[in-house]
Design a protein around this motif. Structure first.
Motif, short mmCIF file in Angstrom:
data_model
loop_
_atom_site.label_atom_id
_atom_site.label_comp_id
_atom_site.label_asym_id
_atom_site.label_seq_id
_atom_site.Cartn_x
_atom_site.Cartn_y
_atom_site.Cartn_z
N ARG A 37 0.86 -1.18 0.00
CA ARG A 37 0.00 0.00 0.00
C ARG A 37 0.89 1.23 0.00
O ARG A 37 1.82 1.34 0.79
N ALA A 39 0.63 5.36 0.24
CA ALA A 39 -0.30 6.41 0.65
C ALA A 39 0.43 7.73 0.82
O ALA A 39 1.64 7.77 1.04
N ASP A 62 -10.18 1.98 -3.26
CA ASP A 62 -8.79 1.63 -3.54
C ASP A 62 -8.58 1.40 -5.03
O ASP A 62 -9.44 0.85 -5.72
N ASP A 75 -4.95 4.31 -1.99
CA ASP A 75 -6.28 4.72 -1.55
C ASP A 75 -6.78 5.91 -2.38
O ASP A 75 -5.99 6.63 -2.99
#
Length: 116
Positions: A37, A39, A62, A75
């Motif tokens: 992930r 971000a 997402d 995100d």
């Protein structure tokens, strides 16, 4: 630096070196349910900072890309900040770690961990 499997200006791009490093780290974790992930969060000396971590969650909105078997998740709030960004992994005598080349960053601090 070569971009792996998916090269778009609308999403994040992982280089082959970054894909290889992420695969090695995931193998060390011993889990096949994790994705990388990426971000953008408030903080750092320039106002925004990057976060890279393994995550098993799937959040509403997402955006997921696959790079040679490595799932990369961004995100919905971070997508506008990361469009066209290239994630690489460098391993030299001077530096080791993931780097982010982000065309959306107007400037960054000296440490390179935050941008605006």
């Amino acid at each position: 630096m070569t971009a792996s499997s998916e090269t778009t200006t609308s999403g994040v791009v992982l280089t082959d070196a970054a894909v290889s490093k992420v695969k090695n780290l995931l193998e060390a974790e011993g889990r096949d349910d994790l994705q990388l992930r990426i971000a953008v969060q408030p903080g750092g000396c320039s106002g925004l900072r990057y976060q890279l971590f393994f995550d098993e969650r799937s959040l509403d909105g997402d955006v997921v890309h696959d790079f040679n078997g490595v799932g990369v998740v961004v995100d919905r709030m971070s997508v506008p900040y990361l469009g066209g960004a290239t994630i690489d992994f460098v391993d030299t005598i001077e530096k080791q770690g993931f780097t982010i080349d982000n065309p959306n960053a107007a400037g960054s601090c000296a440490c390179g961990d935050s941008f605006h």
